[in-house]
Design an enzyme around this catalytic site. Sequence first.
Site, PDB file in Angstrom:
ATOM      1  N   ARG A 104      50.360  44.628  40.542  1.00 36.06           N
ATOM      2  CA  ARG A 104      49.240  43.917  41.155  1.00 36.06           C
ATOM      3  C   ARG A 104      49.649  42.500  41.512  1.00 36.06           C
ATOM      4  O   ARG A 104      50.104  41.748  40.660  1.00 36.06           O
ATOM      5  CB  ARG A 104      48.037  43.905  40.202  1.00 36.06           C
ATOM      6  CG  ARG A 104      46.771  43.370  40.837  1.00 36.06           C
ATOM      7  CD  ARG A 104      45.564  43.661  39.973  1.00 36.06           C
ATOM      8  NE  ARG A 104      45.575  42.935  38.708  1.00 36.06           N
ATOM      9  CZ  ARG A 104      44.561  42.926  37.864  1.00 36.06           C
ATOM     10  NH1 ARG A 104      43.472  43.621  38.128  1.00 36.06           N
ATOM     11  NH2 ARG A 104      44.627  42.249  36.742  1.00 36.06           N
ATOM     12  N   THR A 108      46.302  38.093  45.181  1.00 39.84           N
ATOM     13  CA  THR A 108      45.336  38.925  45.909  1.00 39.84           C
ATOM     14  C   THR A 108      44.770  40.058  45.058  1.00 39.84           C
ATOM     15  O   THR A 108      43.758  40.657  45.427  1.00 39.84           O
ATOM     16  CB  THR A 108      46.006  39.559  47.142  1.00 39.84           C
ATOM     17  OG1 THR A 108      47.027  40.468  46.707  1.00 39.84           O
ATOM     18  CG2 THR A 108      46.647  38.488  48.026  1.00 39.84           C
ATOM     19  N   ASP A 200      45.267  43.679  28.475  1.00 38.86           N
ATOM     20  CA  ASP A 200      46.257  44.308  29.345  1.00 38.86           C
ATOM     21  C   ASP A 200      46.829  45.528  28.638  1.00 38.86           C
ATOM     22  O   ASP A 200      47.564  45.402  27.648  1.00 38.86           O
ATOM     23  CB  ASP A 200      47.367  43.318  29.685  1.00 38.86           C
ATOM     24  CG  ASP A 200      48.337  43.853  30.716  1.00 38.86           C
ATOM     25  OD1 ASP A 200      48.997  44.885  30.444  1.00 38.86           O
ATOM     26  OD2 ASP A 200      48.435  43.261  31.807  1.00 38.86           O
ATOM     27  N   ASP A 203      50.761  45.678  28.349  1.00 31.62           N
ATOM     28  CA  ASP A 203      51.303  44.770  27.338  1.00 31.62           C
ATOM     29  C   ASP A 203      51.052  45.282  25.928  1.00 31.62           C
ATOM     30  O   ASP A 203      51.901  45.189  25.045  1.00 31.62           O
ATOM     31  CB  ASP A 203      50.665  43.374  27.493  1.00 31.62           C
ATOM     32  CG  ASP A 203      51.258  42.594  28.655  1.00 31.62           C
ATOM     33  OD1 ASP A 203      52.377  42.935  29.079  1.00 31.62           O
ATOM     34  OD2 ASP A 203      50.593  41.670  29.132  1.00 31.62           O
TER      35      ASP A 203
END
Length: 209
Positions: A104, A108, A200, A203
């Site tokens: 990602r 944006t 996340d 992670d």
Amino acid sequence: MAEVRVMDHPLIQHKITYIRQEGVGTTEFRKIVSEIAGLMCYEATRDLKLEDVKIKTPICETTGKMLSGKKLALIPILRAGLGMVDGILSLIPAAKVGHIGLYRDPETHEPIEYYCKLPEDCGEREVFVVDPMLATGGSAVAAIQMLKDKGVKNIRFLCIIAAPEGVERMTQAHPDVPLYIGALDVHLNENAYIVPGLGDAGDRIFGTK
């Protein structure tokens, strides 16, 4: 309109609540994500077609049921999707596994492709695309479009946690793809993270934070 199914199985809900906690370590988080994926796969394959087969038990000959029709393929979206693979393969060990790599863009929040490797006969298979999180929906929409562009027609998407924004984007872009969701959360925050979410997933699965 795409079929959207939010899992209501007590074990799925229990395990999702557990891994949301920030104190859960990498080893335990990874293990439970795999368990959730297996439970979700059990629910998501409920409508697979069966055929009659003749077999011989130690007692007698009989007719039983076995899966028929299209074979299965499992496509994790890298990297977090890898955390769901083993749990699903424990139920469907004959499934072939492909990989789609997307990241990602931090500005944006849109997906950028960096890898795609699929089974040669992927277009003839029932394909399960997996990613723990459906946030903006950008990566999932892009991954499924990549599969369609390569001739894949029978696609299902499994995620552990989804935001309403991602669900809406997915159902608009791919109304023919059923969504199987472990938990539907409240919204995305200003950084496009799911709230309340679990942070996340990549992670936490791989211990990189």
